[in-house]
Design a protein around this motif. Structure first.
Motif, mmCIF file in Angstrom:
data_model
loop_
_atom_site.group_PDB
_atom_site.id
_atom_site.type_symbol
_atom_site.label_atom_id
_atom_site.label_comp_id
_atom_site.label_asym_id
_atom_site.label_seq_id
_atom_site.Cartn_x
_atom_site.Cartn_y
_atom_site.Cartn_z
ATOM 1 N N THR A 497 0.858 -1.187 0.000
ATOM 2 C CA THR A 497 0.000 0.000 0.000
ATOM 3 C C THR A 497 0.893 1.235 0.000
ATOM 4 O O THR A 497 2.119 1.148 0.025
ATOM 5 C CB THR A 497 -0.899 0.019 1.239
ATOM 6 N N PHE A 498 0.236 2.411 -0.013
ATOM 7 C CA PHE A 498 1.022 3.656 0.053
ATOM 8 C C PHE A 498 0.317 4.613 1.004
ATOM 9 O O PHE A 498 -0.875 4.483 1.314
ATOM 10 C CB PHE A 498 1.184 4.290 -1.329
ATOM 11 N N ASN A 499 1.087 5.581 1.458
ATOM 12 C CA ASN A 499 0.585 6.583 2.386
ATOM 13 C C ASN A 499 -0.550 7.372 1.713
ATOM 14 O O ASN A 499 -0.380 7.899 0.613
ATOM 15 C CB ASN A 499 1.736 7.523 2.783
ATOM 16 N N ALA A 500 -1.703 7.504 2.378
ATOM 17 C CA ALA A 500 -2.852 8.205 1.791
ATOM 18 C C ALA A 500 -2.548 9.674 1.511
ATOM 19 O O ALA A 500 -3.125 10.285 0.605
ATOM 20 C CB ALA A 500 -4.053 8.080 2.731
ATOM 21 N N ASN A 501 -1.624 10.260 2.311
ATOM 22 C CA ASN A 501 -1.285 11.669 2.104
ATOM 23 C C ASN A 501 -0.524 11.885 0.799
ATOM 24 O O ASN A 501 -0.396 13.024 0.331
ATOM 25 C CB ASN A 501 -0.440 12.191 3.265
ATOM 26 N N LEU A 502 -0.007 10.787 0.241
ATOM 27 C CA LEU A 502 0.774 10.925 -0.988
ATOM 28 C C LEU A 502 -0.095 11.471 -2.122
ATOM 29 O O LEU A 502 0.351 12.301 -2.909
ATOM 30 C CB LEU A 502 1.374 9.569 -1.367
ATOM 31 N N VAL A 503 -1.343 11.022 -2.217
ATOM 32 C CA VAL A 503 -2.234 11.516 -3.272
ATOM 33 C C VAL A 503 -2.506 13.010 -3.087
ATOM 34 O O VAL A 503 -2.540 13.778 -4.055
ATOM 35 C CB VAL A 503 -3.547 10.720 -3.292
ATOM 36 N N SER A 504 -2.667 13.431 -1.825
ATOM 37 C CA SER A 504 -2.888 14.856 -1.556
ATOM 38 C C SER A 504 -1.700 15.677 -2.006
ATOM 39 O O SER A 504 -1.845 16.737 -2.644
ATOM 40 C CB SER A 504 -3.134 15.077 -0.061
ATOM 41 N N THR A 505 -0.496 15.188 -1.690
ATOM 42 C CA THR A 505 0.721 15.902 -2.080
ATOM 43 C C THR A 505 0.845 15.973 -3.592
ATOM 44 O O THR A 505 1.170 17.022 -4.171
ATOM 45 C CB THR A 505 1.953 15.209 -1.484
#
Length: 729
Positions: A497-505
């Motif tokens: 998986t990946f950090n959900a904040n990555l999409v925001s960034t």
């Protein structure tokens, strides 16, 4: 000879009377009137000539010399009477005008009038505020008023002559250089018009070259076509050479005039009680006996003057009628340009309310593109909604093409429609849609929306942003490398998986140009709207001072509403870029599923085999076991990067369309165009109704000069309208 004179004069009495009535109205200050004006230097014999022509004993006393214009009108009828009154000068104040107009005297006979003329003249001078003694005392020496003497009687000729003060070149006791200038200006005012016959009085015993009046007449009558020379005092010309010089003038051999010269002898101080026939005996002596008899003596001169007055009146009457009509039209046009009168609060509020109503009508028509509602919409700046739509279409196209920082991958290489479904990644400049956008962009540039004038910048500088000279740079092509860096810099302990904040960034970076592009768009709309309001004001309020005061009164409210609209756009930018990406729109799930399907399809395509079935349709056959093995060989990082790309792409496309709509609907359409707080709704009739009295007076209250101008125009229209009635009856 007398019979001929009577026939000429009596054939046009009504015409001459009409012109005299116009003169009574002082119409001569507006429209030149046919007239005979007696001019000359002081001591040229003017007073004696007037006495000979009119029978009125003008005084020779220096204190009672001509100090104002005197109009002598004689009319033949059964009544024997003389009417005397004062016509105020063109620059008279209203109070002075009312005062001098009360000076009216009627004498029951011409004989009685002539006996009392000196006393009447003294009283008229006193009413005009002139000094009793020219050398001492209070009061003016000369006046612009006109003393009108109207003589009626069965033996009178139809004749109107105007006498003006004599020109003098050196001041005497009681006179000043200002008086010299005033007299000369008065003479000029009377002789400058083409409908004036100039009777230049010249003493025969003085060298004609020294007579300033002839030079002055020449300034306004270059060819000498309306100047008639009247040579006086022939009895004082004793030298043969001087007599010959006078004869040369009368015979047209020297300094010729089209109307020629007349030689007359008037009653002087040494003439005693001699009557005119006795005075004219001199013309039976040498050398005057050799002159044409129709050029010597008072009777010949009177006949010529009567003929000239009738001729010029008949000739100029149609032009006079046209001039009066044109002057009325011009005065009404100028009066209309001042707008309705607004002396008190009721008139002021009504005036401004009508302007507000017209403005709202223009605004509604401009928003509905109803440009046929008024010819004023031929002005490009007033085509508001057209400019807004053009700017918005260009904004939308530019946003679709270049608002993202980096191009997304094109996953569906086998389907030609993918490009049209993914407009953010397409280069569509050569398509019909692209060509149309180029035309719209050219129209926006032609409208000059990016060229902000200094005045506009001063008013809007705190709201709008600097407009760039070039289009926003296009997106870059290094999406994969960039998303890899973002992932590597943001990952933590995770299993597939990946950090959900990555999409925001990533979304914040991909949409970082949104803010600047949106503010440029909003600035263009605000400038367009601001120019529309200014142009609409110019079209409905031509008076510059009133328009300036009104603009100042609403400018603060306009600016505040522009700020609110720009703040709304900034809020929309903030919401999109700073919140965590989220949507309930099913299109996001569909787009993401489609992207995942494209990726699987791409992996299976090399292993698929072609199969042509019934009707020749091409099919691809895939082994089910290959589907399970399709993603084998990809690292966990690669798969996560692809997932981030697809999620970001699906969300970005959805957010972009939503954002463009929201900016137009919520910031432009609602806050700038149609909403209750639109700048277009600052200036309304309700605003006028609630305006404080002092502010209302400051905005539309007429200045002293405007009030004075309105009053003068109204009086001029009244006078000219009365003149028109006289001319047409």
């Amino acid at each position: 000879m007398a019979v001929g004179r009577d026939i000429i004069a009596l054939s046009n009495p009504a015409l001459l009377e009409k012109v005299d009535k116009l003169r009574d109205l002082n119409i001569g200050q507006h429209v030149p009137l046919p007239q005979l004006v007696v001019v000359g230097d002081q001591s040229s014999g003017k007073s004696s000539l007037l006495e000979s022509l009119t029978g009125i004993p003008f005084p020779k006393d220096q204190s009672l010399c001509t100090r104002h214009a005197t109009q002598i009108t004689s009319r033949r009828n059964s009544d024997d009477r003389v009417d005397i009154r004062i016509i105020p000068g063109p620059h008279a104040s209203e109070d002075y005008r009312k005062d001098v107009e009360t000076f009216q005297t009627r004498m029951s006979s011409g004989l009685k009038f002539r006996e009392q003329f000196v006393d009447i003249l003294k009283k008229a001078n006193e009413r005009m505020g002139l000094r009793a003694d020219i050398s001492t005392g209070n009061g003016a020496v000369f006046s612009e008023d006109v003393l009108k003497i109207e003589v009626h009687g069965p033996d009178e000729d139809y004749l109107t002559i105007i006498d003006v003060p004599g020109i003098f070149r050196t001041t005497t006791q009681g006179t000043t250089k200002d008086d010299m200038v005033m007299v000369k200006d008065l003479v000029k005012r009377y002789i400058r018009d083409d409908r004036t016959i100039i009777l230049a009085v010249l003493p025969s015993n003085v060298d004609i070259a020294t007579q300033e009046i002839l030079e002055l007449a020449e300034d306004y009558d270059k060819n000498g076509e309306r100047t008639l020379g009247v040579l006086t005092k022939p009895d004082l010309v004793l030298e043969p050479s001087a007599q010959a010089a006078v004869c040369d003038l009368v015979q047209g051999k020297k300094r010729p005039l089209t109307l020629g010269y007349f030689l007359v002898r008037n009653r002087g101080a040494s003439s005693g009680s001699k009557e005119q026939p006795e005075l004219d005996q001199i013309f039976q002596q040498h050398p005057w006996i050799d002159l044409p008899q129709d050029r010597v003596g008072i009777p010949a001169l009177k006949e010529q003057l009567g003929s000239l007055l009738v001729e010029i009146t008949r000739r100029e009457f149609p032009k006079l009628l046209q001039d009066v009509s044109n002057q009325i039209k011009e005065c009404k046009r100028e009066l209309n340009s001042l707008g309705p009168p607004r002396q008190d609060e009721r008139e002021q509020r009504s005036f401004l309310s009508r302007i507000a109503e017209t403005f709202q009508d223009r605004a509604r028509a401009a928003l509905a593109a109803d440009y046929n509602a008024d010819p004023v919409f031929d002005q490009d700046e007033l085509r508001l909604i057209t400019h807004v739509v053009n700017i918005t279409d260009v904004f939308s196209a530019d946003f679709q093409q270049g608002a993202h920082s980096r191009h997304f991958e094109n996953l569906d290489l086998s389907i030609s429609s993918v490009a049209s479904e993914m407009p953010a990644d397409c280069d569509c400049e050569e398509t019909p849609v692209g060509l149309m956008i180029d035309k719209l962009r050219a129209l926006v540039e032609e409208a000059g929306v990016d060229n902000v004038a200094p005045g506009e910048l001063a008013e809007l500088g705190d709201i709008i942003v600097p407009l760039p000279p070039h289009r926003t740079p296009m997106p870059r092509d290094d999406f994969s490398a960039w998303i890899n860096d973002v992932y590597l810099q943001s990952r933590g302990l995770d299993l597939g998986t990946f950090n959900a904040n990555l999409v925001s960034t990533a979304f914040a970076e991909q949409s970082r140009k949104w803010g600047d592009m949106t503010k440029i768009y909003m600035s263009r709309i605000i400038i367009t709207l601001h120019r529309f309001i200014a142009a609409a004001f110019r079209s409905i309020c031509p008076e510059e001072q009133t328009r300036g005061q009104l603009w100042s009164a609403i400018l603060e409210s306009l600016v505040e509403r522009y700020k609110v609209a720009m703040a709304q756009a900034s809020l929309l930018i903030e919401v999109e870029q700073r919140k965590k990406p989220y949507t309930l729109n099913r299109q996001f799930t569909e787009a993401l599923s489609k992207a995942r399907g494209y990726r699987v399809t791409g992996l299976l395509r090399p292993k698929a085999r072609k199969d042509i079935r019934q009707y020749g349709e091409l099919q691809y056959m895939v082994n089910l076991d290959d589907i399970a093995k399709a993603a084998e060989g990809k690292s966990n990082v690669e798969q996560l990067q692809e997932e981030i790309h697809d999620i970001l792409h699906a969300y970005y496309s959805l957010a972009l369309d939503r954002f463009i709509d929201n900016v137009f609907q919520l910031a432009v359409d609602y806050y700038l165009l149609h909403g209750p707080s639109s700048p277009l709704k600052v200036f309304t009739q309700d605003w006028v109704i609630n305006l404080e009295s002092e502010k209302l007076e400051r905005i539309v209250g007429e200045t002293k000069s405007a009030k004075k101008r309105r009053s003068k125009l109204a009086k001029k229209i009244e006078d000219l309208s009365n003149a028109l009635k006289i001319l047409k009856t």
